[in-house]
Design an enzyme around this catalytic site. Structure first.
Site, short mmCIF file in Angstrom:
data_model
loop_
_atom_site.label_atom_id
_atom_site.label_comp_id
_atom_site.label_asym_id
_atom_site.label_seq_id
_atom_site.Cartn_x
_atom_site.Cartn_y
_atom_site.Cartn_z
N LEU A 25 9.19 20.83 27.32
CA LEU A 25 8.46 22.09 27.38
C LEU A 25 7.12 21.94 28.12
O LEU A 25 6.35 22.91 28.21
CB LEU A 25 8.21 22.61 25.96
CG LEU A 25 9.48 22.92 25.16
CD1 LEU A 25 9.13 23.40 23.76
CD2 LEU A 25 10.34 23.95 25.88
N THR A 76 6.96 9.68 31.36
CA THR A 76 7.46 9.50 30.01
C THR A 76 8.56 8.43 30.01
O THR A 76 8.80 7.75 31.02
CB THR A 76 7.95 10.84 29.42
OG1 THR A 76 8.22 10.67 28.02
CG2 THR A 76 9.20 11.36 30.12
N LYS A 80 6.56 4.47 31.23
CA LYS A 80 5.12 4.45 30.96
C LYS A 80 4.47 3.09 31.23
O LYS A 80 3.27 3.03 31.52
CB LYS A 80 4.85 4.86 29.51
CG LYS A 80 5.16 6.32 29.23
CD LYS A 80 4.85 6.69 27.79
CE LYS A 80 5.18 8.15 27.53
NZ LYS A 80 4.83 8.54 26.14
N ASN A 101 0.69 7.70 30.86
CA ASN A 101 1.53 8.90 30.80
C ASN A 101 1.04 9.99 31.74
O ASN A 101 1.65 11.06 31.82
CB ASN A 101 1.62 9.43 29.37
CG ASN A 101 0.37 10.18 28.94
OD1 ASN A 101 -0.74 9.80 29.28
ND2 ASN A 101 0.55 11.27 28.20
N ASP A 116 -1.63 10.06 25.47
CA ASP A 116 -0.79 10.02 24.26
C ASP A 116 -1.62 9.69 23.02
O ASP A 116 -1.47 10.30 21.97
CB ASP A 116 0.32 8.99 24.41
CG ASP A 116 1.49 9.49 25.24
OD1 ASP A 116 1.69 10.71 25.30
OD2 ASP A 116 2.20 8.65 25.83
N GLY A 142 7.01 0.52 22.26
CA GLY A 142 7.03 0.76 23.70
C GLY A 142 5.77 1.48 24.14
O GLY A 142 4.71 1.35 23.53
N GLY A 143 5.89 2.27 25.21
CA GLY A 143 4.73 2.95 25.74
C GLY A 143 4.09 3.91 24.76
O GLY A 143 2.87 3.88 24.53
N ALA A 144 4.90 4.79 24.16
CA ALA A 144 4.37 5.73 23.16
C ALA A 144 3.90 4.97 21.93
O ALA A 144 2.88 5.31 21.33
CB ALA A 144 5.43 6.75 22.79
N VAL A 232 6.76 11.36 16.61
CA VAL A 232 6.25 11.73 17.93
C VAL A 232 7.26 12.58 18.70
O VAL A 232 6.91 13.21 19.69
CB VAL A 232 5.87 10.50 18.79
CG1 VAL A 232 4.85 9.64 18.05
CG2 VAL A 232 7.08 9.69 19.19
N TYR A 234 9.32 15.75 19.58
CA TYR A 234 9.07 17.17 19.32
C TYR A 234 10.20 18.09 19.79
O TYR A 234 10.16 19.30 19.56
CB TYR A 234 7.75 17.62 19.98
CG TYR A 234 7.85 17.87 21.47
CD1 TYR A 234 8.13 19.15 21.97
CD2 TYR A 234 7.66 16.85 22.39
CE1 TYR A 234 8.22 19.39 23.34
CE2 TYR A 234 7.73 17.08 23.74
CZ TYR A 234 8.02 18.36 24.22
OH TYR A 234 8.12 18.59 25.56
#
Length: 290
Positions: A25, A76, A80, A101, A116, A142-144, A232, A234
């Site tokens: 989104l 994403t 990342k 990101n 993030d 990981g990245g997130a 995380v 969504y």
């Protein structure tokens, strides 16, 4: 590079690179807020999955975006960390986290940022302002995962136990976070059931639960009413984990807040304009309700 349209509105061209991002989104959020700010924004999805590509295509994709006049890109999963060697400069946060990101193209250079961690921080402060951070379990390194772990420790987590399918990655992140936050205790691996038995809360930072990767990241029976649970993911907003956590009586935080607040910070980087965070959040809620 931004240009002036015939109608006098500055236009912004940005995009999102990742795998399985057709449900994102971000385009709608950025384009709507740009209109509200008097800007003309085009936000494109560059979906590796749809294109039949992987992270090895990043060098060519960044070069193409630059040549086509993109102002910037969101990055994403699974890119990342892979994008970092392709950038000229990193913000202090991105360098510390080892994950990017948001990429800005400016003055012939590529600048990398991480929104993030700040997005998660703001979401957590808003949605779970009074929970205990004494013993936190996090799934995903990981990245997130690097970003939200940094955020959790910045919020005051006293103990943080990291779990990841790649134990080496979890161990490496734990060591770096321990160096960065010496007052806390950061560990990697071990027994997840034991860690959950003593945990005050759970952060989920893996792709599991996304529309393209449905399912639970851990057995539901490990959740109990004394836990808080922050996801995380969504899309969907109510993941299987959030559903199970609410059924167990846990306080929960969906990934919606992080999605909005990281977009707020990215919008500011792309445009140099201060976005209206409340308006962007309301727009995301409306989109999700559809």
């Amino acid at each position: 590079m931004s240009v002036e349209t015939n109608r006098g509105a500055r236009s912004v061209l940005v995009g999102l690179i990742g795998a399985g991002i057709q449900g994102s989104l971000s385009p709608a959020m950025h384009e709507r807020e740009a209109r509200e700010q008097g800007l003309a924004c085009v936000y494109r999805r560059i979906d590796l999955e749809t294109l039949g590509l992987d992270a090895d295509a990043l060098p060519a994709l960044l070069e193409a975006a630059e040549r086509m006049g993109y102002d910037g890109l969101n990055i994403t999963y699974p890119c990342k960390q892979a994008v970092i060697p392709l950038l000229d400069e990193l913000s202090e946060d991105a360098r510390a986290l080892g994950a990017v990101n948001t990429v800005l193209f400016k003055d012939g250079k590529r600048f990398g940022f991480n929104t993030d961690w700040s997005g998660f921080t703001r979401s957590f402060q808003s949605g779970l302002p009074d929970v205990s951070l004494a013993r936190v379990v996090q799934l995903g390194a990981g990245g997130a995962g690097a970003a939200v772990a940094h955020a959790a420790l910045g919020l005051g987590a006293e103990q943080l136990a990291l779990f990841d399918v790649d134990h080496t990655r979890a161990s490496s992140l734990a060591a770096e976070l321990q160096r960065r936050f010496p007052a806390a205790k950061v560990t990697a691996g071990g027994s997840l059931p034991d860690a959950m038995r003593h945990a005050t809360g759970l952060i989920h930072a893996t792709p599991t639960g996304m529309a393209k990767l449905p399912g639970m990241p851990l057995p539901a029976e490990l959740l109990h009413r004394d836990h808080w649970v922050a996801d995380v993911v969504y899309f969907p907003i109510r993941t299987a984990l959030i559903e199970a956590a609410q059924h167990a009586g846990c306080r929960t935080l969906t990934g919606g807040g992080m999605a909005v607040y990281q977009a707020v910070d990215a919008f500011r980087i792309f445009t140099g304009v201060e976005p209206n965070a409340e308006r962007m959040y309301a727009h995301l809620q409306a989109l999700l309700e559809r």
